[in-house]
Motif scaffolding. Sequence first.
Motif, short mmCIF file in Angstrom:
data_model
loop_
_atom_site.label_atom_id
_atom_site.label_comp_id
_atom_site.label_asym_id
_atom_site.label_seq_id
_atom_site.Cartn_x
_atom_site.Cartn_y
_atom_site.Cartn_z
N LEU A 491 9.06 -0.65 -4.43
CA LEU A 491 8.78 -0.30 -2.27
C LEU A 491 7.80 -1.33 -1.46
O LEU A 491 7.73 -0.71 -0.71
N ASP A 492 6.62 -0.63 -2.63
CA ASP A 492 5.52 -1.44 -2.38
C ASP A 492 5.79 -3.03 -1.53
O ASP A 492 5.21 -3.70 -0.57
N LEU A 493 7.28 -4.16 -2.91
CA LEU A 493 6.98 -4.81 -2.17
C LEU A 493 7.97 -4.67 -1.28
O LEU A 493 8.04 -6.18 -0.50
N GLN A 494 8.88 -4.55 -0.71
CA GLN A 494 10.02 -4.32 -0.22
C GLN A 494 8.99 -3.72 1.33
O GLN A 494 9.92 -3.44 1.98
N GLY A 495 7.73 -3.60 1.52
CA GLY A 495 7.42 -3.11 2.83
C GLY A 495 7.05 -1.88 3.17
O GLY A 495 6.60 -1.07 4.67
N LYS A 496 7.97 -0.71 2.02
CA LYS A 496 8.08 1.14 2.58
C LYS A 496 6.68 1.59 1.64
O LYS A 496 7.24 1.94 0.86
N THR A 497 5.69 0.99 2.46
CA THR A 497 4.27 1.72 1.32
C THR A 497 4.60 2.97 1.66
O THR A 497 3.99 4.23 0.67
#
Length: 596
Positions: A491-497
């Motif tokens: 999720l962090d890689l997808q920008g969904k911090t």
Amino acid sequence: MILDPAVPAHFPKYLWLVTHMSLLWAAVTVCLTATVAHGAEGPPSAPPLSGQSGEAQAMAVTEPLQQAFSEAVNAGNYAKALDILGKVLHVWLQHVGGNHAVVGNLRVNIAEMQRQLGQLPQAEAELQTAIAVLVAALGPDHPQALVARHNLGAVQLQQRRFTQAIQNLEIVEVALTKARGDGAVEVAQARMLIADAKLQLGQIAPAKALYAKVMAVLDARPVPSAENLAVALNNQAKLHRTLGDLPAAEADLARAAQILGKVFGLGHPTLGLAAINLAELRLERGDLALAEEALRQAIAVSAAALGKGHPQVGYGALLLANLYRTRGENARAKSLYDEVLARLESAHGADHPALAEALNHAGVQALGAGNTGRAHQLLDRAWKILLRPENLSHSLRPTLAQNLATVMERGGDSDGAQQLLNQAIVACDRQAGVEMECASPRYNLGLLHLRARRLPQAQLVLQAALAARVKHGGQSHPEVARSLVALASLLDLQGKTAMAAELLEQATAIRERQLALALAGGADGPKRALVATLAEERDWVLDVLLRAGRHGAAWELIVQRKGRALEAMVDGMRGTGADPVLRQELAAARSRLAAV
């Protein structure tokens, strides 16, 4: 993150009710008496000579083979024993035909030798034939027919076909309860295996109730049932391990070893197996000194009783090599692995599943020592053994595929690793009752996709792994935390911090509970491994929490970890003569941090 080398599979340890080994010829005589009483003598395929019956002729021809058979079994040379039984069966078929009860009993014995050789599908087929013969000759509830069905259930259990195993074993349980009463030892033996199958299926409450019934029967008469009681304690220890109660499991195994030593003497091979089980648990707990002591005793007892080439000796030596590996003594571990491999190949041939098991252990050791080339060579050889038609259903396949995938990915063959992990998933899904274990190849495949930035594929399999771990292990299982961390990374890689931070808070709560339990009473090895994992993740977790604006959660994490450090310092000062005033100040600081 890297692919996790899967834990090497364990040899199953079950009680076997068999007409077998050195008791074969005596069992044949008993069978003849029972056959005459039932009027079910099979038609001879050749006319009797010199006035003798077919049975008498067959016994006269096969009796000289008894000593050779006993010697082969006692030496662990089951291939030779199987060959002898094949000759015996041929003689009996010639003299009495295929429908005689003695032939059924011989097939039960042949199946036991096949089981010892790892030929489980062949053993199952032989037992199916034996049951048909014995039921026709003696009736479905005859003790010898029930022995065959009991063994069939046990072979199915060993192949992880738990539902079929339970069906056959419950037939045995009902028939024996009707014939001998609820308190019969034979009933307890059947229930023991039913409980083990239910435990593997995750049916904890029914398994626990059955173990209680078994122990009540066997505890009431421990002297004539000593070996059964020891096996029951061994199986009950599995339940306690599943429930996370390692002290209770260790107490069960220690009592089993004590019973066997007292009744059978310190040189009995079953005592060696009990010592191996106890050592394995201590190794799991990280009590390396006690584990090493138990393993050396187990190897010495087993080698003296069974010979150095016996699989039980090899398994004890494998565990000892694993212990060396855990201590970082890689050269010593490698030397012992090589010795075990040579013994197993000499005793059982180059294609035996026990050799694949040993190759898997040795491959994991080589991987841990950084020798990727040797690890690939060993694991690939093990994989080729399990690709043989007779080994395709072996329970080691999912584990071995994951370990080989680990090596292949480290060697740059990501596509090959992906193919193996997909094969591991397929093999695992074919084994009923191992849904928790099947999460592991999906988790590793998800990590592989994640590193290759194939994010949709990674998300799909990582979510499946998480769902399985939550369903079968509970919300607070340590493996759930690992899955949450992996999904948070995606999720962090997808920008969904913000979503990543939410998962990390859940994972951190699980890890804190895990750490508290470990610090309260765990062994040093698991403590160090857990602390190393937390240290490796700490900075990234804090970074995600801060980027998501969860400053309170980030501060709480820092305070918790600082408090753990101070607690460890205070505990370390106890009994060391450190300044009591300083200890009081540190304890006060710890209390203030806990109150923040």
